[in-house]
Design a protein around this motif. Structure first.
Motif, PDB file in Angstrom:
ATOM      1  N   ASP A  16       0.786  -1.240   0.000  1.00 32.01           N
ATOM      2  CA  ASP A  16       0.000   0.000   0.000  1.00 32.01           C
ATOM      3  C   ASP A  16       0.812   1.282   0.000  1.00 32.01           C
ATOM      4  O   ASP A  16       0.250   2.371   0.084  1.00 32.01           O
ATOM      5  N   GLY A  18       2.395   2.341  -2.509  1.00 28.51           N
ATOM      6  CA  GLY A  18       2.150   2.979  -3.800  1.00 28.51           C
ATOM      7  C   GLY A  18       2.973   2.485  -4.972  1.00 28.51           C
ATOM      8  O   GLY A  18       3.051   3.152  -5.995  1.00 28.51           O
ATOM      9  N   LYS A  19       3.543   1.294  -4.890  1.00 27.16           N
ATOM     10  CA  LYS A  19       4.395   0.898  -6.011  1.00 27.16           C
ATOM     11  C   LYS A  19       3.611   0.648  -7.295  1.00 27.16           C
ATOM     12  O   LYS A  19       4.061   1.032  -8.366  1.00 27.16           O
ATOM     13  N   SER A  20       2.428   0.076  -7.206  1.00 30.34           N
ATOM     14  CA  SER A  20       1.655  -0.138  -8.434  1.00 30.34           C
ATOM     15  C   SER A  20       1.246   1.193  -9.063  1.00 30.34           C
ATOM     16  O   SER A  20       1.273   1.345 -10.290  1.00 30.34           O
ATOM     17  N   THR A  21       0.895   2.155  -8.234  1.00 27.75           N
ATOM     18  CA  THR A  21       0.492   3.453  -8.760  1.00 27.75           C
ATOM     19  C   THR A  21       1.692   4.160  -9.405  1.00 27.75           C
ATOM     20  O   THR A  21       1.563   4.790 -10.463  1.00 27.75           O
ATOM     21  N   GLN A  41      -3.610   0.431 -12.221  1.00 27.21           N
ATOM     22  CA  GLN A  41      -2.761  -0.691 -11.889  1.00 27.21           C
ATOM     23  C   GLN A  41      -2.777  -1.765 -12.948  1.00 27.21           C
ATOM     24  O   GLN A  41      -3.144  -2.900 -12.730  1.00 27.21           O
ATOM     25  N   ASN A 133       6.902   8.581  -1.364  1.00 20.39           N
ATOM     26  CA  ASN A 133       5.661   8.772  -2.123  1.00 20.39           C
ATOM     27  C   ASN A 133       4.544   9.307  -1.217  1.00 20.39           C
ATOM     28  O   ASN A 133       4.666   9.292  -0.008  1.00 20.39           O
ATOM     29  N   LYS A 134       3.473   9.758  -1.849  1.00 14.63           N
ATOM     30  CA  LYS A 134       2.291  10.310  -1.163  1.00 14.63           C
ATOM     31  C   LYS A 134       2.618  11.616  -0.445  1.00 14.63           C
ATOM     32  O   LYS A 134       2.091  11.880   0.642  1.00 14.63           O
ATOM     33  N   ASP A 136       1.594  14.327  -1.189  1.00 15.60           N
ATOM     34  CA  ASP A 136       0.402  15.178  -1.208  1.00 15.60           C
ATOM     35  C   ASP A 136      -0.433  15.045   0.064  1.00 15.60           C
ATOM     36  O   ASP A 136      -1.282  15.885   0.351  1.00 15.60           O
ATOM     37  N   LEU A 137      -0.222  13.969   0.838  1.00 10.75           N
ATOM     38  CA  LEU A 137      -1.036  13.783   2.047  1.00 10.75           C
ATOM     39  C   LEU A 137      -0.729  14.865   3.081  1.00 10.75           C
ATOM     40  O   LEU A 137       0.422  15.235   3.258  1.00 10.75           O
ATOM     41  N   SER A 164       4.328  12.231  -5.683  1.00  9.03           N
ATOM     42  CA  SER A 164       2.936  11.901  -5.416  1.00  9.03           C
ATOM     43  C   SER A 164       2.472  11.161  -6.648  1.00  9.03           C
ATOM     44  O   SER A 164       2.216  11.766  -7.691  1.00  9.03           O
ATOM     45  N   ALA A 165       2.396   9.864  -6.541  1.00  3.38           N
ATOM     46  CA  ALA A 165       1.989   9.064  -7.703  1.00  3.38           C
ATOM     47  C   ALA A 165       0.555   9.405  -8.064  1.00  3.38           C
ATOM     48  O   ALA A 165       0.159   9.359  -9.219  1.00  3.38           O
ATOM     49  N   LYS A 166      -0.211   9.766  -7.050  1.00  3.59           N
ATOM     50  CA  LYS A 166      -1.607  10.099  -7.273  1.00  3.59           C
ATOM     51  C   LYS A 166      -1.719  11.307  -8.212  1.00  3.59           C
ATOM     52  O   LYS A 166      -2.500  11.312  -9.145  1.00  3.59           O
TER      53      LYS A 166
HETATM   54  P1  GDP Z   1       1.073  -0.999  -3.567  1.00  2.00           P
HETATM   55  O1  GDP Z   1       0.414  -1.961  -2.647  1.00  2.00           O
HETATM   56  O2  GDP Z   1       2.410  -0.569  -3.044  1.00  2.00           O
HETATM   57  O3  GDP Z   1       1.117  -1.457  -4.999  1.00  2.00           O
HETATM   58  O4  GDP Z   1       0.193   0.317  -3.500  1.00  2.00           O
HETATM   59  P2  GDP Z   1      -0.846   0.899  -4.535  1.00  2.00           P
HETATM   60  O5  GDP Z   1      -0.173   1.527  -5.686  1.00  2.00           O
HETATM   61  O6  GDP Z   1      -1.863  -0.147  -4.797  1.00  2.00           O
HETATM   62  O7  GDP Z   1      -1.448   2.090  -3.662  1.00  2.00           O
HETATM   63  C1  GDP Z   1      -2.116   1.893  -2.443  1.00  2.00           C
HETATM   64  C2  GDP Z   1      -3.119   3.004  -2.197  1.00  2.00           C
HETATM   65  O8  GDP Z   1      -2.452   4.251  -2.046  1.00  2.00           O
HETATM   66  C3  GDP Z   1      -4.089   3.176  -3.358  1.00  2.00           C
HETATM   67  O9  GDP Z   1      -5.342   3.466  -2.822  1.00  2.00           O
HETATM   68  C4  GDP Z   1      -3.527   4.358  -4.113  1.00  2.00           C
HETATM   69  O10 GDP Z   1      -4.516   5.068  -4.812  1.00  2.00           O
HETATM   70  C5  GDP Z   1      -2.945   5.189  -2.996  1.00  2.00           C
HETATM   71  N1  GDP Z   1      -1.817   6.029  -3.441  1.00  2.00           N
HETATM   72  C6  GDP Z   1      -0.762   5.657  -4.211  1.00  2.00           C
HETATM   73  N2  GDP Z   1       0.069   6.700  -4.419  1.00  2.00           N
HETATM   74  C7  GDP Z   1      -0.466   7.759  -3.771  1.00  2.00           C
HETATM   75  C8  GDP Z   1      -0.067   9.138  -3.603  1.00  2.00           C
HETATM   76  O11 GDP Z   1       0.947   9.609  -4.108  1.00  2.00           O
HETATM   77  N3  GDP Z   1      -0.882   9.898  -2.832  1.00  2.00           N
HETATM   78  C9  GDP Z   1      -2.007   9.432  -2.258  1.00  2.00           C
HETATM   79  N4  GDP Z   1      -2.732  10.287  -1.525  1.00  2.00           N
HETATM   80  N5  GDP Z   1      -2.407   8.153  -2.392  1.00  2.00           N
HETATM   81  C10 GDP Z   1      -1.664   7.322  -3.142  1.00  2.00           C
END
Ligand code: GDP
Ligand code: MG
Length: 598
Positions: A16, A18-21, A41, A133-134, A136-137, A164-166
């Motif tokens: 979670d 954010g690697k997939s994002t 993803q 990552n993230k 922006d939070l 911020s991958a988002k």
């Molecule tokens: P993974 O388990 O590492 O592959 O994580 P995901 O890419 O599936 O991301 C997990 C959650 O974090 C998802 O709900 C994404 O939308 C969210 N997320 C990923 N990158 C960011 C970011 O840069 N900012 C925010 N606010 N949320 C993010």
């Protein structure tokens, strides 16, 4: 020289973070996928991954990036799973790379799998690029996370890439850093072919499709290849890259990551970790294989419909090709009929395999309570390995029972040492050593029974340390232990598939708990069902499920027909996963009750 412009890397992270994002954003920025085709993803292409939001199978994608130095670089991005049960997949994919992006959530900071993945990357001599990552939070604290990465992982993090991958922030900088920080692949185009198989899937049209990394030489359509471990030869029918769909190429050369097919029809012929070479001009020595993966837990797997036994075997064979760690052999149960004893890396792995079999292969399954392997020495000098509690010999014949032990290394901030030691003690741990890593972090080493680690140790560890502890363990052999077999009887008949092995000191307590639990799980039937837990001839706990008197849906819901229908539907679906044992209908959950007793 084309090799100079190749970069092979993985993205690793705690789940979670954010690697997939991040992978999605990279694919977008390099125009590998048009924005309008972008599903979230894209690398997670199995339904079950989408639904659970976790990545299970690794995926390799080729993309092209025009860097600021004017050159176009070829990237091979390998996505990896994040859960501890899947760390063998992570190490497989890392062996195909020169670098890793270590993604850390700016609000959560370093967590257990951040550490575990970082260690795997270091073990594979990869260049690590830290990514925070993230950002922006509102709760993001990149400065603190930098310090934490330096203290806990031990790498320089001052110039970590902030993303911020988002929102897409920082991805452009990340692409440049991949070019600058990650080394180009080594290897020699003029040496004999050496390619590593790091994954494989079965395709009903093309046969086995191998994911490979070329370490020396080249391979093209029509070449006769040899698998160095078993000496089998095949003619190459197609090579290509994933971008992200399969794109055929004429050849794959040193440094490339792509796929290869060779009309390999028998799923047993290839093994992940094997080396491919050319039959006519072979390499001298195979690549060092991956570390042997051994299952940690075993469980019985039975089709609800006995006629599906053959289908189950075929499906397991197909999954095994895709998952080098899966092991199985036939077994029979008095209660459940013909099935298989299947070995898994952990409980999540077990869950995922069960779900894939049910969905992808359309099977309804009953799984029995998981168990570790026990070594049993008999009075007559024989030694047996028991992976199924029901097969434990008569106690009168047993001289001693040994259980697998692990050496567990737990890293934890010093404030949490107390709870960690308490937990380890409660799980029959033997304290070994404790040492300070720096002013804040402690490494505690315990010897623990594998059986205690497998089930819920990791979750308990996380909750008692607010997620700050990391756990790594290795099997260190067997130790004599006072284990006993607990039998469960329904209406006086022992049900082999419900037996489990437990330490003598916990036996009475567990017996009482499982009986209480089963009483809530086994539905009322037309007759009374007596539930008993017994060690040998001695009953240690008992309870009764009363017979039902009338139609349950009648009086409860009165005239409300929709609710009534819903309930009936639910019962019908539940039925699919019921097994008649003697005359008693036993739901799947009963076989797992042994896991839910604490
Ligand atoms: P993974 O388990 O590492 O592959 O994580 P995901 O890419 O599936 O991301 C997990 C959650 O974090 C998802 O709900 C994404 O939308 C969210 N997320 C990923 N990158 C960011 C970011 O840069 N900012 C925010 N606010 N949320 C993010
Ligand atoms: Mg993911």
């Amino acid at each position: 020289d084309r090799q100079k412009y190749i970069r092979n890397f993985s993205i690793v992270a705690h789940i979670d973070h954010g690697k997939s994002t991040i992978a999605d954003r990279i694919l977008e920025m390099t125009d590998t996928i048009a924005k309008r085709d972008m599903e979230n993803q894209v690398l997670d292409d199995m339904d079950i991954e989408r639904e659970r939001g976790i990545t299970i199978k690794l995926n390799a994608v080729e993309l092209h990036y025009q860097a600021h130095d004017g050159h176009t670089y070829t990237f091979h991005l390998i996505d990896t799973p994040g859960h501890v049960d899947f760390s063998y997949e992570v190490s497989r994919s890392l062996a195909a790379c020169e670098g890793a992006l270590l993604v850390v959530d700016a609000a959560q900071g370093v967590e257990a799998q951040t550490m575990a993945n970082a260690y795997l990357a270091v073990d594979n001599d990869l260049e690590i690029v830290p990514v925070i990552n993230k950002i922006d939070l509102p709760s993001a604290d990149p400065a603190a996370v930098k310090t934490q990465i330096e203290e806990m992982v031990g790498i320089d993090a001052q110039n970590a890439v902030l993303t911020s991958a988002k929102k897409g922030t920082g991805i452009a900088e990340l692409l440049e850093r991949i070019v600058q920080d990650i080394p180009a692949p080594q290897g020699d185009l003029h040496k004999p072919l050496k390619a590593l198989i790091f994954d494989s899937v079965y395709d009903s049209y093309r046969g086995v499709v191998l994911s490979i990394r070329v370490l020396d030489g080249q391979v093209k359509v029509g070449d006769r290849i040899e698998l160095m471990n078993n000496g089998k030869q095949f003619e190459v029918t197609e090579v290509g890259v994933m971008s992200p769909k399969a794109v055929p190429r004429e050849r794959l050369m040193v440094g490339d990551v792509g796929y290869l097919t060779a009309s390999i029809k028998n799923v047993q012929d290839t093994r992940v970790g094997d080396t491919i070479t050319l039959a006519a001009h072979p390499a001298q020595k195979a690549l060092p294989g991956y570390r042997q993966i051994t299952p940690m837990v075993y469980s019985g797997m039975y089709p609800v419909d006995n006629n599906k036994y053959g289908d189950l075997r075929e499906s397991l064979e197909k999954l095994q090709l895709n998952d080098a760690s899966l092991e199985f052999e036939p077994e029979t149960s008095q209660a459940l009929g013909f099935g298989f004893r299947v070995g898994f890396l952990g409980l999540l792995h077990m869950d995922v395999i069960q779900e894939r079999l049910e969905r992808e292969f359309n099977l309804d399954l009953i799984m029995t309570a998981p168990s570790v392997n026990y070594r049993v020495l008999l009075n007559d000098g024989q030694e047996k390995i028991i992976d199924n509690p029901a097969k434990l010999p008569d106690p009168a014949e047993i001289k001693e029972i040994q259980e697998p032990m692990v050496q567990a290394e737990i890293m934890v901030p010093k404030d949490y040492v107390g709870p960690v030691m308490e937990l380890a003690q409660r799980k029959r741990g033997q304290f070994d050593t404790m040492s300070y890593l720096d002013d804040y972090h402690v490494k505690v080493i315990y010897k623990l029974p594998l059986a205690e680690i497998i089930f819920d140790f990791f979750d308990s560890l996380k909750s008692s340390t607010h997620g700050y502890a990391s756990l790594d363990y290795n099997i260190v052999g067997y130790e004599v232990s006072k284990m006993v077999k607990m039998d469960i009887l329904l209406n006086g008949e022992p049900v082999d598939a419900l037996s489990f092995i437990v330490h003598q000191d916990f036996a009475y307590d567990r017996g009482r708990k499982i009986v209480r639990k089963l009483k809530t799980i086994i539905p009322r039937q037309q007759f009374e069902v007596a539930i008993q837990a017994a060690i040998g001839n001695k009953i240690v706990a008992r309870s009764t499920v009363k017979a039902y008197r009338k139609d349950v849906t009648g009086p409860l819901y009165g005239g409300d027909q929709t609710r009534k229908n819903k309930l009936l539907d639910k019962q019908k679906r539940g039925k699919k996963r019921m097994k008649d044992v003697g005359h008693v209908s036993v739901p799947q959950a009963a076989f797992m009750a042994v896991l839910q007793m604490d």
